[in-house]
Motif scaffolding. Sequence first.
Motif, PDB file in Angstrom:
ATOM      1  N   LYS A 168      -2.033  51.114  25.378  1.00 13.36           N
ATOM      2  CA  LYS A 168      -2.511  49.731  25.311  1.00 13.36           C
ATOM      3  C   LYS A 168      -2.925  49.270  23.925  1.00 13.36           C
ATOM      4  O   LYS A 168      -2.893  48.068  23.639  1.00 13.36           O
ATOM      5  N   PHE A 169      -3.319  50.195  23.054  1.00 17.24           N
ATOM      6  CA  PHE A 169      -3.951  49.782  21.806  1.00 17.24           C
ATOM      7  C   PHE A 169      -3.385  50.530  20.603  1.00 17.24           C
ATOM      8  O   PHE A 169      -2.959  51.679  20.709  1.00 17.24           O
ATOM      9  N   ASN A 170      -3.439  49.878  19.463  1.00 20.47           N
ATOM     10  CA  ASN A 170      -3.133  50.496  18.177  1.00 20.47           C
ATOM     11  C   ASN A 170      -4.474  50.754  17.486  1.00 20.47           C
ATOM     12  O   ASN A 170      -5.019  49.887  16.816  1.00 20.47           O
ATOM     13  N   PHE A 171      -5.027  51.923  17.695  1.00 18.83           N
ATOM     14  CA  PHE A 171      -6.383  52.209  17.239  1.00 18.83           C
ATOM     15  C   PHE A 171      -6.388  53.252  16.129  1.00 18.83           C
ATOM     16  O   PHE A 171      -5.433  54.009  15.961  1.00 18.83           O
ATOM     17  N   GLN A 172      -7.480  53.286  15.380  1.00 20.07           N
ATOM     18  CA  GLN A 172      -7.690  54.315  14.355  1.00 20.07           C
ATOM     19  C   GLN A 172      -8.556  55.461  14.868  1.00 20.07           C
ATOM     20  O   GLN A 172      -8.406  56.602  14.450  1.00 20.07           O
ATOM     21  N   TYR A 173      -9.493  55.126  15.751  1.00 19.47           N
ATOM     22  CA  TYR A 173     -10.389  56.127  16.322  1.00 19.47           C
ATOM     23  C   TYR A 173     -10.552  55.850  17.805  1.00 19.47           C
ATOM     24  O   TYR A 173     -10.448  54.700  18.256  1.00 19.47           O
ATOM     25  N   LEU A 174     -10.841  56.891  18.564  1.00 16.61           N
ATOM     26  CA  LEU A 174     -11.154  56.752  19.982  1.00 16.61           C
ATOM     27  C   LEU A 174     -12.505  57.390  20.250  1.00 16.61           C
ATOM     28  O   LEU A 174     -12.734  58.541  19.871  1.00 16.61           O
ATOM     29  N   LEU A 175     -13.382  56.620  20.871  1.00 17.28           N
ATOM     30  CA  LEU A 175     -14.693  57.111  21.274  1.00 17.28           C
ATOM     31  C   LEU A 175     -14.725  57.225  22.783  1.00 17.28           C
ATOM     32  O   LEU A 175     -14.483  56.251  23.502  1.00 17.28           O
ATOM     33  N   ARG A 176     -15.026  58.421  23.282  1.00 20.80           N
ATOM     34  CA  ARG A 176     -15.267  58.634  24.703  1.00 20.80           C
ATOM     35  C   ARG A 176     -16.757  58.876  24.842  1.00 20.80           C
ATOM     36  O   ARG A 176     -17.311  59.788  24.226  1.00 20.80           O
ATOM     37  N   ILE A 177     -17.425  58.038  25.658  1.00 17.86           N
ATOM     38  CA  ILE A 177     -18.883  58.096  25.725  1.00 17.86           C
ATOM     39  C   ILE A 177     -19.345  57.908  27.165  1.00 17.86           C
ATOM     40  O   ILE A 177     -18.743  57.159  27.934  1.00 17.86           O
ATOM     41  N   ASP A 178     -20.416  58.610  27.548  1.00 16.88           N
ATOM     42  CA  ASP A 178     -20.994  58.450  28.878  1.00 16.88           C
ATOM     43  C   ASP A 178     -21.688  57.096  29.003  1.00 16.88           C
ATOM     44  O   ASP A 178     -22.134  56.512  28.005  1.00 16.88           O
ATOM     45  N   ASP A 179     -21.824  56.635  30.247  1.00 16.68           N
ATOM     46  CA  ASP A 179     -22.456  55.330  30.452  1.00 16.68           C
ATOM     47  C   ASP A 179     -23.976  55.386  30.328  1.00 16.68           C
ATOM     48  O   ASP A 179     -24.627  54.336  30.341  1.00 16.68           O
ATOM     49  N   ASP A 180     -24.556  56.568  30.192  1.00 16.94           N
ATOM     50  CA  ASP A 180     -26.004  56.662  29.967  1.00 16.94           C
ATOM     51  C   ASP A 180     -26.311  57.012  28.512  1.00 16.94           C
ATOM     52  O   ASP A 180     -27.350  57.584  28.208  1.00 16.94           O
ATOM     53  N   TYR A 181     -25.413  56.652  27.623  1.00 18.03           N
ATOM     54  CA  TYR A 181     -25.565  56.974  26.201  1.00 18.03           C
ATOM     55  C   TYR A 181     -25.912  55.692  25.448  1.00 18.03           C
ATOM     56  O   TYR A 181     -25.146  54.732  25.429  1.00 18.03           O
ATOM     57  N   PHE A 182     -27.105  55.673  24.834  1.00 15.87           N
ATOM     58  CA  PHE A 182     -27.440  54.548  23.951  1.00 15.87           C
ATOM     59  C   PHE A 182     -26.739  54.768  22.621  1.00 15.87           C
ATOM     60  O   PHE A 182     -26.847  55.835  22.018  1.00 15.87           O
ATOM     61  N   LEU A 183     -26.019  53.760  22.154  1.00 12.88           N
ATOM     62  CA  LEU A 183     -25.215  53.876  20.937  1.00 12.88           C
ATOM     63  C   LEU A 183     -25.642  52.843  19.910  1.00 12.88           C
ATOM     64  O   LEU A 183     -25.775  51.655  20.227  1.00 12.88           O
ATOM     65  N   CYS A 184     -25.837  53.284  18.672  1.00 11.75           N
ATOM     66  CA  CYS A 184     -26.068  52.366  17.550  1.00 11.75           C
ATOM     67  C   CYS A 184     -24.698  51.901  17.055  1.00 11.75           C
ATOM     68  O   CYS A 184     -24.146  52.442  16.087  1.00 11.75           O
ATOM     69  N   LEU A 185     -24.149  50.911  17.734  1.00 11.93           N
ATOM     70  CA  LEU A 185     -22.758  50.522  17.530  1.00 11.93           C
ATOM     71  C   LEU A 185     -22.508  49.962  16.136  1.00 11.93           C
ATOM     72  O   LEU A 185     -21.507  50.300  15.497  1.00 11.93           O
ATOM     73  N   LYS A 186     -23.400  49.111  15.649  1.00 12.03           N
ATOM     74  CA  LYS A 186     -23.198  48.522  14.322  1.00 12.03           C
ATOM     75  C   LYS A 186     -23.232  49.606  13.243  1.00 12.03           C
ATOM     76  O   LYS A 186     -22.456  49.558  12.285  1.00 12.03           O
ATOM     77  N   ARG A 187     -24.122  50.549  13.405  1.00 11.05           N
ATOM     78  CA  ARG A 187     -24.186  51.643  12.430  1.00 11.05           C
ATOM     79  C   ARG A 187     -22.904  52.466  12.473  1.00 11.05           C
ATOM     80  O   ARG A 187     -22.353  52.825  11.430  1.00 11.05           O
ATOM     81  N   LEU A 188     -22.422  52.759  13.681  1.00  5.67           N
ATOM     82  CA  LEU A 188     -21.184  53.515  13.813  1.00  5.67           C
ATOM     83  C   LEU A 188     -20.029  52.778  13.147  1.00  5.67           C
ATOM     84  O   LEU A 188     -19.255  53.365  12.376  1.00  5.67           O
TER      85      LEU A 188
END
Length: 247
Positions: free
Chosen positions: A51-71
């Motif tokens: 489906k996508f032309n991506f550079q990275y793939l993140l697999r993450i649990d739904d109970d994981y708080f993520l600092c998305l902007k920092r990432l």
Amino acid sequence: MTDGLIRDRTRRNFISNEKDKYKHIKLQPLEGGRGQFGFRFLNQIKWAAAKFNFQYLLRIDDDYFLCLKRLLSELPSRPKQNLVWGFFHCEAGITWMDEAFMIFSEDIIQKFLAQNESSMLCHPHADQQVMLWLSNILHKTYFHDTRLHHAPPASFVARFSNISNVCDSHLGAHGAYVKTMYYLGLRANDNAKHVSTIPDFARFCTTKFDHRAFHPHWRYEPKLCKNNPTWNKGNEMWVGREAGQFF
């Protein structure tokens, strides 16, 4: 992403109604249960690659708080190839990356999918399956990120109930349930920070992986993916650790 072959009619109707209403759920052709974590991951990367032309793939649990902007601010400075980024467990004779948070550069995902179908191995646990696949990839950069809080669950750790600016010291926190997730979101201070270099993995651990070294509770023999194998784990839902927390 969730399992689409749901036997329980009430749960099946609930998920179907939510999917139709919000258009945000992708159903996998799996019955679910604790014995299909590895197949879930395989289905997810197949879907993402198609489906996508991506550079990275993140697999993450739904109970994981993520600092998305920092990432997102760090990714331009990270390796574009051979990257395997997450929280690694290092024990005597065995090393593996926890499946709750896994980032791979696009070439690693393509190498996973390019494996010979006649010999490609699957495992009921996605993290062990990933390490089996990585053992066949010659060049890789392991990034053990100490900013990822893994255990105990963040919701069970007192300091996460009153922490401020959590993204100053963490990139993510596992086991953040409803109240904690909401609180961390309000107090995140999530923005670009100084990008640290990736430490030499050999300073932390070896890259040795042997599925036979696991405790018997987690030890299962890998089987050929093409045979749609099953393991004696049953199809009961993994309820996680949140069930022990009362609101």
